[in-house]
Design a protein around this motif. Structure first.
Motif, PDB file in Angstrom:
ATOM      1  N   ILE A  12      29.318-104.931  57.055  1.00  0.00           N
ATOM      2  CA  ILE A  12      30.656-104.490  58.110  1.00  0.00           C
ATOM      3  C   ILE A  12      30.524-103.045  58.391  1.00  0.00           C
ATOM      4  N   ARG A  13      30.586-102.724  59.719  1.00  0.00           N
ATOM      5  CA  ARG A  13      30.425-101.239  60.131  1.00  0.00           C
ATOM      6  C   ARG A  13      31.859-100.748  59.910  1.00  0.00           C
ATOM      7  N   ALA A  14      31.897 -99.503  59.045  1.00  0.00           N
ATOM      8  CA  ALA A  14      32.943 -98.808  58.685  1.00  0.00           C
ATOM      9  C   ALA A  14      33.385 -98.066  59.830  1.00  0.00           C
ATOM     10  N   PRO A  15      34.801 -98.211  60.278  1.00  0.00           N
ATOM     11  CA  PRO A  15      35.082 -97.466  61.356  1.00  0.00           C
ATOM     12  C   PRO A  15      35.236 -95.903  61.397  1.00  0.00           C
ATOM     13  N   CYS A  16      35.542 -95.658  59.912  1.00  0.00           N
ATOM     14  CA  CYS A  16      35.557 -94.228  59.772  1.00  0.00           C
ATOM     15  C   CYS A  16      34.535 -93.374  59.910  1.00  0.00           C
ATOM     16  N   CYS A  17      33.412 -93.837  59.240  1.00  0.00           N
ATOM     17  CA  CYS A  17      31.963 -93.124  59.343  1.00  0.00           C
ATOM     18  C   CYS A  17      31.078 -93.817  59.938  1.00  0.00           C
ATOM     19  N   GLN A  18      31.091 -95.043  60.758  1.00  0.00           N
ATOM     20  CA  GLN A  18      30.200 -95.867  61.488  1.00  0.00           C
ATOM     21  C   GLN A  18      28.977 -96.147  60.539  1.00  0.00           C
ATOM     22  N   LYS A  19      29.102 -96.299  59.453  1.00  0.00           N
ATOM     23  CA  LYS A  19      27.954 -96.632  58.497  1.00  0.00           C
ATOM     24  C   LYS A  19      28.088 -98.071  58.216  1.00  0.00           C
ATOM     25  N   TRP A  20      26.984 -99.027  57.958  1.00  0.00           N
ATOM     26  CA  TRP A  20      27.115-100.235  57.457  1.00  0.00           C
ATOM     27  C   TRP A  20      27.207-100.386  56.007  1.00  0.00           C
ATOM     28  N   PHE A  21      28.201-101.366  55.480  1.00  0.00           N
ATOM     29  CA  PHE A  21      28.405-101.605  54.233  1.00  0.00           C
ATOM     30  C   PHE A  21      28.444-102.985  54.000  1.00  0.00           C
ATOM     31  N   LYS A  34      38.731 -92.610  52.127  1.00  0.00           N
ATOM     32  CA  LYS A  34      39.305 -93.959  52.269  1.00  0.00           C
ATOM     33  C   LYS A  34      38.754 -94.904  53.703  1.00  0.00           C
ATOM     34  N   LEU A  35      38.412 -95.882  53.226  1.00  0.00           N
ATOM     35  CA  LEU A  35      38.056 -96.987  54.461  1.00  0.00           C
ATOM     36  C   LEU A  35      39.078 -96.979  55.416  1.00  0.00           C
ATOM     37  N   ARG A  36      38.928 -96.760  56.790  1.00  0.00           N
ATOM     38  CA  ARG A  36      40.151 -96.770  57.620  1.00  0.00           C
ATOM     39  C   ARG A  36      40.106 -98.094  57.906  1.00  0.00           C
ATOM     40  N   LYS A  37      41.562 -98.687  58.376  1.00  0.00           N
ATOM     41  CA  LYS A  37      41.798 -99.925  58.629  1.00  0.00           C
ATOM     42  C   LYS A  37      41.615 -99.844  60.276  1.00  0.00           C
ATOM     43  N   THR A  38      41.234-101.072  60.769  1.00  0.00           N
ATOM     44  CA  THR A  38      41.163-101.292  62.231  1.00  0.00           C
ATOM     45  C   THR A  38      41.528-102.667  62.728  1.00  0.00           C
ATOM     46  N   ASN A  39      41.594-102.934  63.852  1.00  0.00           N
ATOM     47  CA  ASN A  39      42.006-104.378  64.293  1.00  0.00           C
ATOM     48  C   ASN A  39      40.757-104.890  64.878  1.00  0.00           C
ATOM     49  N   GLU A  40      39.828-104.255  65.177  1.00  0.00           N
ATOM     50  CA  GLU A  40      38.458-104.551  65.807  1.00  0.00           C
ATOM     51  C   GLU A  40      37.334-104.403  65.070  1.00  0.00           C
ATOM     52  N   MET A  41      36.616-105.224  64.390  1.00  0.00           N
ATOM     53  CA  MET A  41      35.705-105.135  63.190  1.00  0.00           C
ATOM     54  C   MET A  41      34.264-105.691  63.879  1.00  0.00           C
ATOM     55  N   THR A  42      33.354-104.661  63.539  1.00  0.00           N
ATOM     56  CA  THR A  42      32.005-104.908  63.745  1.00  0.00           C
ATOM     57  C   THR A  42      31.128-105.263  62.503  1.00  0.00           C
ATOM     58  N   PHE A  43      30.569-106.614  62.879  1.00  0.00           N
ATOM     59  CA  PHE A  43      29.815-107.218  61.783  1.00  0.00           C
ATOM     60  C   PHE A  43      28.323-107.115  62.155  1.00  0.00           C
ATOM     61  N   ILE A  44      27.318-107.390  61.355  1.00  0.00           N
ATOM     62  CA  ILE A  44      25.896-107.915  61.413  1.00  0.00           C
ATOM     63  C   ILE A  44      25.647-109.008  60.501  1.00  0.00           C
ATOM     64  N   CYS A  45      25.240-110.130  61.163  1.00  0.00           N
ATOM     65  CA  CYS A  45      24.848-111.144  60.392  1.00  0.00           C
ATOM     66  C   CYS A  45      23.663-110.997  59.638  1.00  0.00           C
ATOM     67  N   LYS A  46      23.506-111.368  58.366  1.00  0.00           N
ATOM     68  CA  LYS A  46      22.350-111.189  57.434  1.00  0.00           C
ATOM     69  C   LYS A  46      21.441-112.350  57.561  1.00  0.00           C
ATOM     70  N   LYS A  47      21.680-113.385  58.534  1.00  0.00           N
ATOM     71  CA  LYS A  47      20.816-114.364  58.686  1.00  0.00           C
ATOM     72  C   LYS A  47      20.061-114.107  59.808  1.00  0.00           C
ATOM     73  N   CYS A  48      20.589-113.875  60.990  1.00  0.00           N
ATOM     74  CA  CYS A  48      19.980-113.703  62.418  1.00  0.00           C
ATOM     75  C   CYS A  48      19.875-112.047  62.782  1.00  0.00           C
ATOM     76  N   LYS A  49      20.548-111.311  61.996  1.00  0.00           N
ATOM     77  CA  LYS A  49      20.155-109.892  62.027  1.00  0.00           C
ATOM     78  C   LYS A  49      20.798-109.120  63.371  1.00  0.00           C
ATOM     79  N   LYS A  50      21.834-110.274  64.012  1.00  0.00           N
ATOM     80  CA  LYS A  50      22.513-109.452  65.117  1.00  0.00           C
ATOM     81  C   LYS A  50      23.771-109.210  65.185  1.00  0.00           C
ATOM     82  N   PRO A  51      24.068-108.065  65.549  1.00  0.00           N
ATOM     83  CA  PRO A  51      25.706-107.646  65.635  1.00  0.00           C
ATOM     84  C   PRO A  51      26.584-108.303  66.519  1.00  0.00           C
ATOM     85  N   PHE A  52      27.774-108.275  66.062  1.00  0.00           N
ATOM     86  CA  PHE A  52      28.966-109.129  66.939  1.00  0.00           C
ATOM     87  C   PHE A  52      30.418-108.565  66.584  1.00  0.00           C
TER      88      PHE A  52
END
Length: 122
Positions: A12-21, A34-52
């Protein structure tokens, strides 16, 4: 690799610091904020390595799958369990109660081992 959730399927890409965790605990360990809350989350799949991205306000059951490879990423989390069962504090916080069998221990000592009772027995 996440040490908190062993079967994490996405990062998951943290919306506060734009780093992946892999999980919020990983973010808390390395960040000074603290981790900032947001309504739109950015993920990267560990299987195909593509973000969404996913809009969390309109999240449906079909959104539990990667849009690129259909990897089911919303699953029951496997968390590490303590192998040694002891009564007391959490072994991850205070491991003084756990005896490590690999470490050579001193021979059993007692206050009675130094006494020579052979002269008293006759």
């Amino acid at each position: 690799m996440c040490k908190h959730i062993l079967n994490a399927q996405v990062s998951i890409r943290a919306p506060c610091c734009q780093k992946w965790f892999d999980c919020p605990e990983c973010h808390a360990e390395v960040s000074d904020h603290k981790l900032r809350k947001t309504n739109e989350m950015t993920f990267i799949c560990k299987k195909c390595k593509k973000p969404f991205r996913k809009d969390m306000t309109a999240y449906e059951e079909s959104d539990e799958y990667c849009p690129h490879c259909d990897n089911h990423y919303v699953i029951e989390a496997k968390i590490p369990q303590a192998v040694v069962g002891v009564e007391g504090e959490d072994a991850r916080k205070d491991a003084r109660m756990i005896k490590d069998e690999r470490v050579k221990q001193d021979a059993y000592r007692s206050i009675f081992t130094d006494l020579d009772v052979s002269d008293r027995l006759g």
